[in-house]
Design an enzyme around this catalytic site. Structure first.
Site, PDB file in Angstrom:
ATOM      1  CE  LYS A  22      -2.394   3.378   2.181  1.00 28.60           C
ATOM      2  NZ  LYS A  22      -1.907   4.459   1.315  1.00 28.60           N
ATOM      3  CD  GLU A  55      12.621   0.345  10.013  1.00 27.62           C
ATOM      4  OE1 GLU A  55      13.381   1.274  10.357  1.00 27.62           O
ATOM      5  OE2 GLU A  55      12.780  -0.825  10.383  1.00 27.62           O
ATOM      6  CB  CYS A  61      12.719   9.389   8.650  1.00 30.92           C
ATOM      7  SG  CYS A  61      13.684   8.224   7.677  1.00 30.92           S
ATOM      8  CD  GLU A  95       9.652  13.101  11.547  1.00 25.02           C
ATOM      9  OE1 GLU A  95       8.540  12.623  11.820  1.00 25.02           O
ATOM     10  OE2 GLU A  95      10.539  12.478  10.948  1.00 25.02           O
TER      11      GLU A  95
END
Ligand code: NAD
Length: 496
Positions: free
Chosen positions: A190, A265, A299, A399
Protein backbone atom coordinates in the site's frame (compact mmCIF):
# COMPACT_ATOMS: atom_id res chain seq x y z
CA UNK A 1 15.08 11.76 -29.86
CA UNK A 2 17.47 12.99 -27.16
CA UNK A 3 17.42 11.71 -23.57
CA UNK A 4 15.23 14.52 -22.26
CA UNK A 5 12.61 13.98 -24.98
CA UNK A 6 12.70 10.25 -24.30
CA UNK A 7 12.13 10.83 -20.60
CA UNK A 8 9.23 13.22 -21.17
CA UNK A 9 7.68 10.96 -23.78
CA UNK A 10 7.99 7.84 -21.62
CA UNK A 11 6.45 9.60 -18.62
CA UNK A 12 3.58 11.05 -20.69
CA UNK A 13 2.86 7.60 -22.06
CA UNK A 14 3.05 6.04 -18.58
CA UNK A 15 0.48 8.44 -17.10
CA UNK A 16 -1.74 8.66 -20.19
CA UNK A 17 -4.40 6.22 -18.97
CA UNK A 18 -5.97 5.92 -15.51
CA UNK A 19 -4.06 3.70 -13.09
CA UNK A 20 -5.75 0.60 -11.77
CA UNK A 21 -4.85 -1.62 -8.85
CA UNK A 22 -2.30 -4.35 -9.52
CA UNK A 23 -3.75 -7.63 -8.28
CA UNK A 24 -2.85 -11.17 -9.35
CA UNK A 25 -0.85 -9.93 -12.31
CA UNK A 26 -3.72 -7.87 -13.72
CA UNK A 27 -4.57 -4.20 -13.63
CA UNK A 28 -8.04 -4.09 -12.12
CA UNK A 29 -10.48 -1.31 -11.35
CA UNK A 30 -11.20 -0.54 -7.71
CA UNK A 31 -14.19 -2.46 -6.35
CA UNK A 32 -16.16 0.72 -5.72
CA UNK A 33 -15.08 2.33 -9.01
CA UNK A 34 -13.63 5.29 -7.09
CA UNK A 35 -10.54 7.24 -8.14
CA UNK A 36 -8.27 9.94 -6.75
CA UNK A 37 -5.75 12.32 -8.28
CA UNK A 38 -2.00 12.60 -7.86
CA UNK A 39 -0.51 16.10 -8.06
CA UNK A 40 2.81 17.44 -9.28
CA UNK A 41 4.12 19.23 -6.14
CA UNK A 42 6.14 21.56 -8.34
CA UNK A 43 3.05 23.02 -10.07
CA UNK A 44 0.03 21.73 -8.17
CA UNK A 45 -1.28 20.26 -11.45
CA UNK A 46 -2.90 16.81 -11.69
CA UNK A 47 -0.50 14.28 -13.19
CA UNK A 48 -2.46 11.06 -12.86
CA UNK A 49 -5.77 9.51 -11.85
CA UNK A 50 -5.52 6.43 -9.68
CA UNK A 51 -7.90 3.78 -8.40
CA UNK A 52 -9.04 4.31 -4.82
CA UNK A 53 -9.16 0.82 -3.35
CA UNK A 54 -11.27 -0.34 -0.42
CA UNK A 55 -11.43 -3.28 2.00
CA UNK A 56 -12.73 -5.63 -0.72
CA UNK A 57 -9.75 -4.77 -2.91
CA UNK A 58 -7.37 -5.46 -0.02
CA UNK A 59 -9.13 -8.80 0.45
CA UNK A 60 -8.63 -9.61 -3.23
CA UNK A 61 -4.93 -8.64 -3.08
CA UNK A 62 -4.28 -10.70 0.06
CA UNK A 63 -6.10 -13.69 -1.51
CA UNK A 64 -4.03 -13.35 -4.67
CA UNK A 65 -0.82 -13.21 -2.63
CA UNK A 66 -1.93 -16.25 -0.60
CA UNK A 67 -2.78 -18.19 -3.76
CA UNK A 68 0.59 -17.27 -5.33
CA UNK A 69 2.37 -18.37 -2.16
CA UNK A 70 0.75 -21.79 -2.37
CA UNK A 71 0.37 -22.43 -6.09
CA UNK A 72 3.18 -20.53 -7.81
CA UNK A 73 6.69 -21.88 -7.40
CA UNK A 74 7.99 -18.62 -5.84
CA UNK A 75 8.13 -19.89 -2.24
CA UNK A 76 9.46 -23.32 -3.11
CA UNK A 77 11.97 -22.67 -5.91
CA UNK A 78 15.67 -22.87 -4.96
CA UNK A 79 16.97 -19.58 -3.55
CA UNK A 80 19.44 -19.42 -6.44
CA UNK A 81 16.58 -19.37 -8.97
CA UNK A 82 14.79 -16.58 -7.11
CA UNK A 83 18.09 -14.71 -6.94
CA UNK A 84 18.45 -14.90 -10.72
CA UNK A 85 14.98 -13.34 -11.13
CA UNK A 86 15.74 -10.62 -8.57
CA UNK A 87 19.00 -9.80 -10.34
CA UNK A 88 17.04 -9.49 -13.58
CA UNK A 89 14.63 -7.18 -11.75
CA UNK A 90 17.53 -5.04 -10.52
CA UNK A 91 18.83 -4.82 -14.08
CA UNK A 92 15.40 -3.77 -15.32
CA UNK A 93 15.27 -1.06 -12.64
CA UNK A 94 18.63 0.22 -13.85
CA UNK A 95 17.57 0.07 -17.50
CA UNK A 96 14.44 2.08 -16.69
CA UNK A 97 16.11 4.42 -14.21
CA UNK A 98 15.53 7.55 -16.31
CA UNK A 99 11.78 6.97 -16.34
CA UNK A 100 11.72 5.92 -12.68
CA UNK A 101 13.62 9.09 -11.69
CA UNK A 102 11.14 11.11 -13.74
CA UNK A 103 8.22 9.40 -11.97
CA UNK A 104 9.71 10.07 -8.53
CA UNK A 105 10.52 13.66 -9.39
CA UNK A 106 7.02 14.37 -10.75
CA UNK A 107 5.26 12.56 -7.90
CA UNK A 108 7.35 13.72 -4.90
CA UNK A 109 8.76 16.98 -6.28
CA UNK A 110 12.33 15.88 -5.61
CA UNK A 111 15.17 16.92 -7.91
CA UNK A 112 15.22 14.41 -10.75
CA UNK A 113 19.02 14.33 -10.72
CA UNK A 114 19.01 13.24 -7.05
CA UNK A 115 16.47 10.48 -7.74
CA UNK A 116 18.57 9.31 -10.70
CA UNK A 117 21.82 9.40 -8.73
CA UNK A 118 20.58 7.88 -5.48
CA UNK A 119 17.00 6.64 -5.05
CA UNK A 120 16.81 4.42 -8.11
CA UNK A 121 20.30 2.85 -8.25
CA UNK A 122 20.38 2.31 -4.48
CA UNK A 123 17.03 0.50 -4.64
CA UNK A 124 18.31 -1.67 -7.52
CA UNK A 125 21.45 -2.49 -5.56
CA UNK A 126 19.36 -3.57 -2.57
CA UNK A 127 17.66 -6.24 -4.71
CA UNK A 128 21.10 -7.51 -5.72
CA UNK A 129 22.32 -7.47 -2.13
CA UNK A 130 19.40 -9.57 -0.82
CA UNK A 131 19.40 -11.83 -3.87
CA UNK A 132 23.03 -12.73 -3.16
CA UNK A 133 22.55 -12.96 0.59
CA UNK A 134 19.56 -15.30 0.27
CA UNK A 135 21.52 -17.45 -2.16
CA UNK A 136 24.24 -17.78 0.47
CA UNK A 137 21.91 -18.38 3.43
CA UNK A 138 21.57 -21.92 4.70
CA UNK A 139 18.00 -23.18 4.64
CA UNK A 140 18.91 -25.67 7.38
CA UNK A 141 21.07 -24.89 10.43
CA UNK A 142 22.12 -27.66 12.85
CA UNK A 143 21.98 -27.24 16.65
CA UNK A 144 24.81 -28.93 18.53
CA UNK A 145 22.86 -30.49 21.41
CA UNK A 146 23.55 -33.59 23.49
CA UNK A 147 21.38 -36.65 22.88
CA UNK A 148 19.47 -35.24 19.92
CA UNK A 149 19.77 -34.57 16.28
CA UNK A 150 18.34 -31.04 15.95
CA UNK A 151 18.20 -28.36 13.34
CA UNK A 152 16.23 -25.32 12.30
CA UNK A 153 14.67 -24.73 8.91
CA UNK A 154 14.16 -21.34 7.31
CA UNK A 155 10.82 -21.05 5.49
CA UNK A 156 9.22 -17.99 3.97
CA UNK A 157 6.46 -16.56 6.15
CA UNK A 158 3.70 -16.28 3.57
CA UNK A 159 1.96 -13.00 2.75
CA UNK A 160 3.89 -9.89 3.81
CA UNK A 161 2.15 -6.50 3.81
CA UNK A 162 3.93 -3.17 3.32
CA UNK A 163 2.69 0.35 4.01
CA UNK A 164 4.90 3.20 2.76
CA UNK A 165 5.20 6.99 3.19
CA UNK A 166 5.63 9.55 0.42
CA UNK A 167 9.18 10.85 0.89
CA UNK A 168 11.24 8.12 -0.84
CA UNK A 169 8.55 5.94 -2.44
CA UNK A 170 10.72 3.80 -4.69
CA UNK A 171 13.80 3.65 -2.48
CA UNK A 172 11.83 2.58 0.60
CA UNK A 173 9.92 0.04 -1.47
CA UNK A 174 13.23 -1.43 -2.68
CA UNK A 175 14.79 -1.43 0.77
CA UNK A 176 11.79 -3.14 2.37
CA UNK A 177 10.32 -5.59 -0.12
CA UNK A 178 13.61 -6.97 -1.46
CA UNK A 179 14.44 -9.13 1.60
CA UNK A 180 10.83 -10.37 1.77
CA UNK A 181 10.88 -11.42 -1.89
CA UNK A 182 14.37 -12.90 -1.64
CA UNK A 183 13.16 -15.10 1.23
CA UNK A 184 10.28 -16.41 -0.94
CA UNK A 185 7.34 -14.45 0.46
CA UNK A 186 4.51 -12.92 -1.54
CA UNK A 187 3.59 -9.29 -0.94
CA UNK A 188 0.83 -6.68 -0.85
CA UNK A 189 1.97 -3.06 -1.06
CA UNK A 190 0.00 0.00 0.00
CA UNK A 191 1.92 3.06 -1.22
CA UNK A 192 1.26 6.58 0.07
CA UNK A 193 -1.69 8.13 -1.76
CA UNK A 194 0.43 11.14 -2.73
CA UNK A 195 3.11 9.02 -4.42
CA UNK A 196 1.81 5.68 -5.71
CA UNK A 197 3.10 5.70 -9.28
CA UNK A 198 6.49 4.06 -8.82
CA UNK A 199 4.97 1.14 -6.86
CA UNK A 200 2.61 0.42 -9.78
CA UNK A 201 5.50 0.61 -12.20
CA UNK A 202 7.52 -1.69 -9.94
CA UNK A 203 4.79 -4.38 -10.02
CA UNK A 204 4.96 -4.41 -13.82
CA UNK A 205 8.77 -4.60 -13.83
CA UNK A 206 8.74 -7.47 -11.32
CA UNK A 207 6.52 -9.56 -13.59
CA UNK A 208 8.62 -8.63 -16.62
CA UNK A 209 11.65 -9.96 -14.71
CA UNK A 210 9.91 -13.31 -14.15
CA UNK A 211 8.32 -12.91 -10.71
CA UNK A 212 5.13 -15.04 -10.96
CA UNK A 213 1.79 -13.25 -11.13
CA UNK A 214 0.18 -12.70 -7.74
CA UNK A 215 3.52 -12.50 -5.90
CA UNK A 216 3.53 -8.67 -6.04
CA UNK A 217 0.22 -6.85 -5.53
CA UNK A 218 -0.38 -3.11 -5.12
CA UNK A 219 -3.52 -1.52 -3.69
CA UNK A 220 -3.62 2.26 -3.99
CA UNK A 221 -5.87 4.51 -1.96
CA UNK A 222 -6.15 6.26 1.36
CA UNK A 223 -4.49 5.28 4.60
CA UNK A 224 -7.72 5.23 6.53
CA UNK A 225 -9.41 2.85 4.07
CA UNK A 226 -6.72 0.73 2.37
CA UNK A 227 -4.11 1.02 5.14
CA UNK A 228 -6.63 0.18 7.86
CA UNK A 229 -7.95 -2.83 5.92
CA UNK A 230 -4.45 -4.15 5.23
CA UNK A 231 -3.09 -3.70 8.76
CA UNK A 232 -6.14 -5.42 10.24
CA UNK A 233 -6.31 -8.24 7.70
CA UNK A 234 -6.13 -11.69 9.27
CA UNK A 235 -4.72 -13.17 6.07
CA UNK A 236 -1.33 -11.46 6.29
CA UNK A 237 1.58 -13.14 8.05
CA UNK A 238 3.85 -10.11 8.59
CA UNK A 239 3.62 -6.36 8.13
CA UNK A 240 6.20 -3.67 7.64
CA UNK A 241 5.19 -0.06 8.14
CA UNK A 242 7.25 3.03 7.35
CA UNK A 243 5.76 6.35 8.38
CA UNK A 244 4.87 8.50 11.36
CA UNK A 245 4.88 7.23 14.97
CA UNK A 246 1.20 8.20 15.31
CA UNK A 247 0.06 5.98 12.44
CA UNK A 248 2.67 3.33 13.29
CA UNK A 249 1.04 2.87 16.68
CA UNK A 250 -2.42 2.40 15.10
CA UNK A 251 -1.03 -0.09 12.56
CA UNK A 252 0.85 -2.07 15.24
CA UNK A 253 -2.30 -2.26 17.37
CA UNK A 254 -4.27 -3.63 14.41
CA UNK A 255 -1.55 -6.23 13.74
CA UNK A 256 -1.43 -7.18 17.41
CA UNK A 257 -5.11 -8.08 17.37
CA UNK A 258 -4.28 -10.81 14.81
CA UNK A 259 -0.90 -11.59 16.44
CA UNK A 260 0.85 -10.54 13.22
CA UNK A 261 4.47 -9.39 13.73
CA UNK A 262 4.98 -5.76 12.68
CA UNK A 263 8.21 -4.01 11.78
CA UNK A 264 7.95 -0.25 12.34
CA UNK A 265 10.29 2.31 10.74
CA UNK A 266 9.14 5.66 12.09
CA UNK A 267 10.06 9.32 12.36
CA UNK A 268 13.17 10.97 13.73
CA UNK A 269 14.73 14.08 15.20
CA UNK A 270 18.36 13.43 14.35
CA UNK A 271 21.17 15.39 15.95
CA UNK A 272 24.61 16.34 14.64
CA UNK A 273 27.16 17.00 17.39
CA UNK A 274 29.99 19.30 16.29
CA UNK A 275 33.09 19.54 18.50
CA UNK A 276 35.46 22.51 18.42
CA UNK A 277 38.10 20.75 16.29
CA UNK A 278 35.95 20.26 13.18
CA UNK A 279 36.46 22.02 9.88
CA UNK A 280 33.60 24.49 10.30
CA UNK A 281 33.30 25.08 6.56
CA UNK A 282 33.10 21.40 5.65
CA UNK A 283 30.69 20.51 8.44
CA UNK A 284 28.41 23.48 7.70
CA UNK A 285 28.34 22.63 4.00
CA UNK A 286 27.59 18.96 4.67
CA UNK A 287 24.81 19.66 7.18
CA UNK A 288 23.22 22.33 4.99
CA UNK A 289 23.10 19.63 2.29
CA UNK A 290 21.67 17.07 4.73
CA UNK A 291 18.82 19.27 6.00
CA UNK A 292 17.78 20.34 2.50
CA UNK A 293 18.07 16.85 0.94
CA UNK A 294 14.65 15.88 -0.43
CA UNK A 295 13.46 19.30 0.85
CA UNK A 296 14.18 18.12 4.39
CA UNK A 297 11.61 15.33 4.15
CA UNK A 298 14.07 12.74 5.43
CA UNK A 299 13.30 10.80 8.60
CA UNK A 300 16.92 10.32 9.67
CA UNK A 301 18.48 13.61 8.66
CA UNK A 302 20.16 16.00 11.12
CA UNK A 303 17.69 18.65 12.20
CA UNK A 304 19.14 19.41 15.66
CA UNK A 305 22.60 20.89 15.26
CA UNK A 306 24.52 20.77 18.55
CA UNK A 307 27.52 23.01 18.15
CA UNK A 308 30.38 23.59 20.60
CA UNK A 309 29.93 27.12 21.94
CA UNK A 310 33.36 28.28 20.75
CA UNK A 311 32.59 27.63 17.07
CA UNK A 312 28.87 28.43 17.06
CA UNK A 313 29.05 31.91 15.50
CA UNK A 314 31.37 30.85 12.68
CA UNK A 315 29.34 27.70 12.04
CA UNK A 316 25.98 29.51 11.96
CA UNK A 317 27.32 32.14 9.55
CA UNK A 318 28.66 29.51 7.18
CA UNK A 319 25.61 27.25 7.37
CA UNK A 320 23.23 30.18 6.78
CA UNK A 321 25.25 31.16 3.72
CA UNK A 322 25.15 27.62 2.32
CA UNK A 323 21.44 27.18 2.95
CA UNK A 324 20.41 30.56 1.56
CA UNK A 325 22.49 29.90 -1.56
CA UNK A 326 20.54 26.76 -2.47
CA UNK A 327 18.79 26.91 -5.81
CA UNK A 328 15.07 26.42 -5.13
CA UNK A 329 13.25 25.15 -8.18
CA UNK A 330 11.24 22.58 -10.07
CA UNK A 331 12.35 18.97 -9.60
CA UNK A 332 12.68 18.46 -13.34
CA UNK A 333 15.11 21.37 -13.67
CA UNK A 334 18.56 19.80 -13.41
CA UNK A 335 20.04 22.86 -11.65
CA UNK A 336 17.53 22.58 -8.76
CA UNK A 337 18.98 21.77 -5.35
CA UNK A 338 15.85 22.28 -3.26
CA UNK A 339 12.54 21.13 -4.77
CA UNK A 340 9.02 21.73 -3.42
CA UNK A 341 7.49 19.94 -0.45
CA UNK A 342 5.22 17.04 -1.37
CA UNK A 343 1.88 18.77 -0.78
CA UNK A 344 0.22 21.96 0.30
CA UNK A 345 -0.62 20.23 3.59
CA UNK A 346 3.07 19.57 4.20
CA UNK A 347 3.96 23.14 3.26
CA UNK A 348 1.45 24.51 5.77
CA UNK A 349 2.84 22.14 8.41
CA UNK A 350 6.43 23.31 7.86
CA UNK A 351 5.55 27.02 7.75
CA UNK A 352 3.46 26.58 10.90
CA UNK A 353 6.36 24.97 12.76
CA UNK A 354 8.73 27.80 11.82
CA UNK A 355 6.25 30.42 13.03
CA UNK A 356 5.61 28.55 16.29
CA UNK A 357 9.33 28.21 16.88
CA UNK A 358 9.85 31.94 16.47
CA UNK A 359 6.91 32.76 18.71
CA UNK A 360 8.49 30.53 21.38
CA UNK A 361 11.61 32.73 21.23
CA UNK A 362 13.86 31.03 18.66
CA UNK A 363 16.52 33.15 16.99
CA UNK A 364 15.91 33.17 13.22
CA UNK A 365 19.29 33.16 11.43
CA UNK A 366 17.36 32.33 8.26
CA UNK A 367 13.63 33.02 8.63
CA UNK A 368 12.33 30.48 6.08
CA UNK A 369 8.85 31.15 4.67
CA UNK A 370 7.05 30.37 1.42
CA UNK A 371 9.12 30.58 -1.78
CA UNK A 372 8.02 31.51 -5.28
CA UNK A 373 9.47 29.85 -8.37
CA UNK A 374 8.82 31.63 -11.67
CA UNK A 375 6.46 29.79 -14.04
CA UNK A 376 5.64 27.32 -11.27
CA UNK A 377 3.15 29.40 -9.30
CA UNK A 378 1.06 26.51 -7.98
CA UNK A 379 4.03 24.62 -6.46
CA UNK A 380 4.57 23.93 -2.76
CA UNK A 381 7.96 25.65 -2.32
CA UNK A 382 9.52 26.88 0.93
CA UNK A 383 12.79 28.60 1.78
CA UNK A 384 15.17 26.84 4.17
CA UNK A 385 15.04 28.06 7.77
CA UNK A 386 17.90 28.15 10.30
CA UNK A 387 16.65 28.66 13.84
CA UNK A 388 18.30 28.33 17.21
CA UNK A 389 18.07 28.78 20.96
CA UNK A 390 16.74 26.83 23.92
CA UNK A 391 16.36 23.03 23.82
CA UNK A 392 12.69 23.16 24.82
CA UNK A 393 11.68 24.96 21.60
CA UNK A 394 9.15 23.12 19.43
CA UNK A 395 11.63 22.84 16.53
CA UNK A 396 14.20 21.31 18.86
CA UNK A 397 11.73 18.64 19.98
CA UNK A 398 9.29 17.74 17.21
CA UNK A 399 9.77 16.34 13.72
CA UNK A 400 9.12 19.14 11.21
CA UNK A 401 9.87 17.21 8.00
CA UNK A 402 11.02 20.20 5.98
CA UNK A 403 14.26 22.16 5.35
CA UNK A 404 14.44 23.49 8.91
CA UNK A 405 17.50 23.20 11.18
CA UNK A 406 17.66 24.16 14.85
CA UNK A 407 21.02 25.11 16.45
CA UNK A 408 21.86 24.61 20.13
CA UNK A 409 25.22 25.06 21.82
CA UNK A 410 27.03 22.90 24.36
CA UNK A 411 30.14 23.20 26.55
CA UNK A 412 31.35 19.63 27.00
CA UNK A 413 30.90 16.05 25.85
CA UNK A 414 28.51 15.03 28.63
CA UNK A 415 26.20 17.94 27.98
CA UNK A 416 26.16 17.12 24.25
CA UNK A 417 25.31 13.46 24.88
CA UNK A 418 22.55 14.41 27.32
CA UNK A 419 21.06 16.83 24.81
CA UNK A 420 21.04 14.24 22.03
CA UNK A 421 19.51 11.60 24.27
CA UNK A 422 16.81 13.93 25.61
CA UNK A 423 14.74 13.26 22.46
CA UNK A 424 12.03 10.59 22.54
CA UNK A 425 13.10 9.69 18.98
CA UNK A 426 16.03 7.37 18.33
CA UNK A 427 16.75 7.02 14.63
CA UNK A 428 20.10 8.51 13.60
CA UNK A 429 22.68 10.99 14.89
CA UNK A 430 26.16 12.03 13.84
CA UNK A 431 29.33 13.08 15.65
CA UNK A 432 31.75 15.51 14.01
CA UNK A 433 35.32 15.80 15.32
CA UNK A 434 38.93 15.30 14.23
CA UNK A 435 39.47 13.15 17.32
CA UNK A 436 38.53 9.61 16.25
CA UNK A 437 38.65 8.20 19.79
CA UNK A 438 36.23 10.84 20.99
CA UNK A 439 34.03 10.30 17.92
CA UNK A 440 33.73 6.57 18.63
CA UNK A 441 33.20 7.09 22.38
CA UNK A 442 30.37 9.58 21.82
CA UNK A 443 28.86 7.66 18.90
CA UNK A 444 28.41 4.59 21.07
CA UNK A 445 26.63 6.51 23.83
CA UNK A 446 23.87 7.93 21.66
CA UNK A 447 20.51 6.22 22.11
CA UNK A 448 19.39 5.50 18.55
CA UNK A 449 19.56 2.88 15.85
CA UNK A 450 22.40 4.61 13.99
CA UNK A 451 25.43 6.78 14.83
CA UNK A 452 27.48 8.22 11.98
CA UNK A 453 30.92 9.86 12.23
CA UNK A 454 31.88 12.99 10.26
CA UNK A 455 29.00 12.42 7.83
CA UNK A 456 25.21 12.16 7.95
CA UNK A 457 22.80 9.92 6.01
CA UNK A 458 24.89 6.81 5.30
CA UNK A 459 23.18 3.66 4.02
CA UNK A 460 25.70 0.99 3.02
CA UNK A 461 24.16 -2.35 2.15
CA UNK A 462 24.90 -4.85 4.88
CA UNK A 463 24.69 -2.39 7.81
CA UNK A 464 21.38 -2.49 9.67
CA UNK A 465 19.46 0.78 9.60
CA UNK A 466 16.56 1.16 12.02
CA UNK A 467 15.15 3.13 14.91
CA UNK A 468 14.46 2.70 18.61
CA UNK A 469 11.90 4.32 20.95
CA UNK A 470 9.60 6.66 18.96
CA UNK A 471 11.59 5.88 15.79
CA UNK A 472 10.58 2.27 15.49
CA UNK A 473 10.97 -1.34 16.46
CA UNK A 474 11.13 -4.73 14.86
CA UNK A 475 14.67 -5.00 13.61
CA UNK A 476 15.37 -2.34 11.00
CA UNK A 477 16.28 -2.77 7.36
CA UNK A 478 19.26 -3.04 4.99
CA UNK A 479 21.22 -5.44 7.21
CA UNK A 480 21.87 -9.17 6.94
CA UNK A 481 19.52 -9.74 9.90
CA UNK A 482 16.70 -8.11 7.90
CA UNK A 483 16.63 -11.10 5.55
CA UNK A 484 16.28 -13.39 8.56
CA UNK A 485 13.25 -11.38 9.70
CA UNK A 486 11.43 -12.63 6.60
CA UNK A 487 12.01 -16.33 7.33
CA UNK A 488 9.79 -18.30 9.65
CA UNK A 489 12.05 -20.57 11.69
CA UNK A 490 11.06 -24.13 12.44
CA UNK A 491 13.04 -26.28 14.88
CA UNK A 492 13.20 -30.03 14.35
CA UNK A 493 14.43 -32.42 17.08
CA UNK A 494 15.04 -36.19 16.95
CA UNK A 495 16.30 -37.98 20.08
CA UNK A 496 19.23 -40.28 19.32
P1 NAD B 1 2.05 8.65 7.66
O1 NAD B 1 2.28 7.89 8.91
O2 NAD B 1 1.04 9.73 7.68
O3 NAD B 1 1.61 7.66 6.48
C1 NAD B 1 2.40 6.54 6.14
C2 NAD B 1 1.51 5.53 5.41
O4 NAD B 1 0.50 5.08 6.29
C3 NAD B 1 0.81 6.10 4.18
O5 NAD B 1 0.78 5.11 3.17
C4 NAD B 1 -0.59 6.36 4.70
O6 NAD B 1 -1.59 6.35 3.69
C5 NAD B 1 -0.77 5.19 5.65
N1 NAD B 1 -1.80 5.38 6.68
C6 NAD B 1 -2.31 6.55 7.15
N2 NAD B 1 -3.23 6.30 8.09
C7 NAD B 1 -3.32 4.96 8.22
C8 NAD B 1 -4.06 4.08 9.06
N3 NAD B 1 -4.93 4.55 9.94
N4 NAD B 1 -3.86 2.76 8.95
C9 NAD B 1 -2.94 2.26 8.08
N5 NAD B 1 -2.20 3.04 7.26
C10 NAD B 1 -2.38 4.37 7.33
O7 NAD B 1 3.50 9.20 7.21
P2 NAD B 1 3.86 10.14 6.00
O8 NAD B 1 3.35 11.51 6.30
O9 NAD B 1 3.48 9.48 4.73
O10 NAD B 1 5.48 10.12 6.07
C11 NAD B 1 6.20 10.89 6.96
C12 NAD B 1 6.63 10.09 8.17
O11 NAD B 1 7.31 8.91 7.78
C13 NAD B 1 7.62 10.87 9.02
O12 NAD B 1 7.33 10.71 10.39
C14 NAD B 1 8.95 10.22 8.68
O13 NAD B 1 9.95 10.40 9.63
C15 NAD B 1 8.53 8.80 8.53
N6 NAD B 1 9.53 8.01 7.76
C16 NAD B 1 10.33 7.11 8.41
C17 NAD B 1 11.32 6.39 7.71
C18 NAD B 1 12.24 5.39 8.40
O14 NAD B 1 12.94 4.64 7.71
N7 NAD B 1 12.29 5.34 9.73
C19 NAD B 1 11.48 6.60 6.35
C20 NAD B 1 10.67 7.54 5.72
C21 NAD B 1 9.69 8.24 6.44
Amino acid sequence: MNTVDNRTFAFAEFVSSPFNLHIDGAQVRANGGNTFESLDPGTGAVIATLAAGDAADVDAAVSAARKAFITSNWATMPAADRAVILHRLADLIDQNSALLAEIESKDVGKPRAQAAAFDIPHAAQTFRYYADLSNNTRSREPFAVKGNEAWSVRQPYGVCAFIFPWNFPFLLLGWNVSPALAAGNTIVIKPAAETSLSALYFARLAEQAGVPKGVVNVVTGSGTVVGTALAGHSGINRLSFTGSPEVGRVVAEACARNLVPAKLELGGKGAAVLFDDVSVDNAAEALAGAVTLNAGQVCCTATRWLVHETIADAFIAKAAKSMSGMKIGYGGDDTTQLGPLVSDKQRRRVLGYVERSKSEGAEAYLPGGAAEVSDREGGFYVKPALLGGAPDNVCAREEVFGPVAYVMTFRDEDEAIKLVNSSPYGLANSVWTADTRRAKRVAEQLVAGNSWINAHNLFPHGVTYGGVNLSGCGGGILGPDTLDDYYRKLSVVRPI
